[in-house]
Design a protein around this motif. Sequence first.
Motif, PDB file in Angstrom:
ATOM      1  N   LEU A 143      84.732  25.256  20.587  1.00 40.63           N
ATOM      2  CA  LEU A 143      86.177  25.296  20.385  1.00 40.63           C
ATOM      3  C   LEU A 143      86.540  26.445  19.440  1.00 40.63           C
ATOM      4  N   ALA A 144      87.197  27.465  19.968  1.00 43.61           N
ATOM      5  CA  ALA A 144      87.503  28.648  19.169  1.00 43.61           C
ATOM      6  C   ALA A 144      88.498  28.354  18.061  1.00 43.61           C
ATOM      7  N   ASP A 145      89.424  27.405  18.270  1.00 45.58           N
ATOM      8  CA  ASP A 145      90.468  27.141  17.280  1.00 45.58           C
ATOM      9  C   ASP A 145      90.244  25.818  16.539  1.00 45.58           C
ATOM     10  N   TYR A 146      88.980  25.373  16.498  1.00 44.13           N
ATOM     11  CA  TYR A 146      88.646  24.135  15.801  1.00 44.13           C
ATOM     12  C   TYR A 146      88.191  24.443  14.381  1.00 44.13           C
ATOM     13  N   ASP A 147      88.747  23.695  13.437  1.00 43.29           N
ATOM     14  CA  ASP A 147      88.331  23.762  12.049  1.00 43.29           C
ATOM     15  C   ASP A 147      87.963  22.348  11.632  1.00 43.29           C
ATOM     16  N   ALA A 148      86.757  22.151  11.144  1.00 39.08           N
ATOM     17  CA  ALA A 148      86.300  20.803  10.786  1.00 39.08           C
ATOM     18  C   ALA A 148      87.226  20.140   9.774  1.00 39.08           C
ATOM     19  N   ALA A 149      87.919  20.929   8.966  1.00 39.44           N
ATOM     20  CA  ALA A 149      88.839  20.358   7.982  1.00 39.44           C
ATOM     21  C   ALA A 149      90.024  19.679   8.651  1.00 39.44           C
ATOM     22  N   ASP A 150      90.295  20.039   9.904  1.00 34.65           N
ATOM     23  CA  ASP A 150      91.422  19.461  10.636  1.00 34.65           C
ATOM     24  C   ASP A 150      90.983  18.427  11.667  1.00 34.65           C
ATOM     25  N   ARG A 151      89.744  17.977  11.562  1.00 29.33           N
ATOM     26  CA  ARG A 151      89.192  17.096  12.591  1.00 29.33           C
ATOM     27  C   ARG A 151      90.058  15.861  12.830  1.00 29.33           C
ATOM     28  N   ASP A 152      90.553  15.233  11.771  1.00 27.25           N
ATOM     29  CA  ASP A 152      91.328  14.003  11.939  1.00 27.25           C
ATOM     30  C   ASP A 152      92.696  14.264  12.568  1.00 27.25           C
ATOM     31  N   LEU A 153      93.169  15.518  12.529  1.00 25.18           N
ATOM     32  CA  LEU A 153      94.450  15.854  13.129  1.00 25.18           C
ATOM     33  C   LEU A 153      94.354  16.107  14.631  1.00 25.18           C
TER      34      LEU A 153
END
Length: 375
Positions: A143-153
């Motif tokens: 996922l190019a636009d995935y950030d683990a910090a935003d996982r719950d979102l």
Amino acid sequence: MNRWAIDIDRAAIDRAALVDDPETPLAAGEIEVAPVLIAITANNVTYAALGEPMGLLGSDGGYWDFFGPRDAPGRLPVWGFARVTRSAHPGFSQGDEFYGYYALASHTRLLPERVGAHGFVDASPHRAHLPALYNHYQAVSGLADYDAADRDLWPIFRPLYLTGWLIADQLDDERDHGAASVIVTSASSKTACGFAHAFREREARPELVGLTSPASAAFVGGTGLYDRVVTYDAIETLDAGTPSALIDIAGDAGVAKRIHAHWGEALKLSMVVGATHWEARAGFGGQGRTGFFAPARMAKRSAEWGGRVLNERVGAAWRRFMADARALSAIETREGADAALAAYAEVVAGRADPRVGTVIALGHRPGLTAPAPSA
């Protein structure tokens, strides 16, 4: 209960029960995945309310068709992350993680095709007639636009923001149908907030009016996403002479009739997006009403721009939205099957707090990496 599912009465979606879902052998090429983090929002009520074939998913398809036969109770589709627990496919191993569309159950079986570094497509025969958008599963590692910090979102906002972005794009593409005001029902919903965020990024645009209940008015006003916030009991105070467009996420027939009656010919567009007010949806198709269908809009833009450009534009807009998303919703994490059932009951009954996004964390039972396929 290690293996479970939530069965929903197709004729009365507020009736749901937790049931055992025994393990069965995988066929050659199949995998089984276990959701580990999913969201339950008002959007899931729309899936349930539009579960039976109604022409929205093609001539003979409904949201119940993704995860169960028509003579069985409904299995609700949910978005989120899942990990492989069993595999009869050489390209998958236990623990591989994907973002996508799953049943509200401890496990979902899939038949991967077009497998690559970025994911796969589920080719299960019963899904062949359903929109391709829902059948794509994305490898988290790709996922190019995935950030683990935003996982719950992601489970809460990703599908709903995409829908909102596509609606905003369609209005822009169609020059707002000449409207000077865009009116959004269920303005507190996650889909409406995603739409409003994308819509407001335009340099020139119509006024954006959020319609909501008195109980949610303070929250909706506090988001800063709408130029004006109006409660449902005050619809008739708005200027009926202003050319307007309706983005109807609530799907409440009574509200829609009042809007049509008040604006008359000044209502230039009446677009039905959802059915969050499912219990009040019956009885109003209405002349001039048009449905919005995200997969069709995705297909149109993909054909016009190419898939790469479309993904780049959505990804850039998503990252901008992520910068504001936590201010729009507190995240509440619940755990387990009972919590999933309770969360579903709350959204169906309209008791969910619009200020909160509910995610359900689910454990999974390890299975065999490569079981023998059934005969």
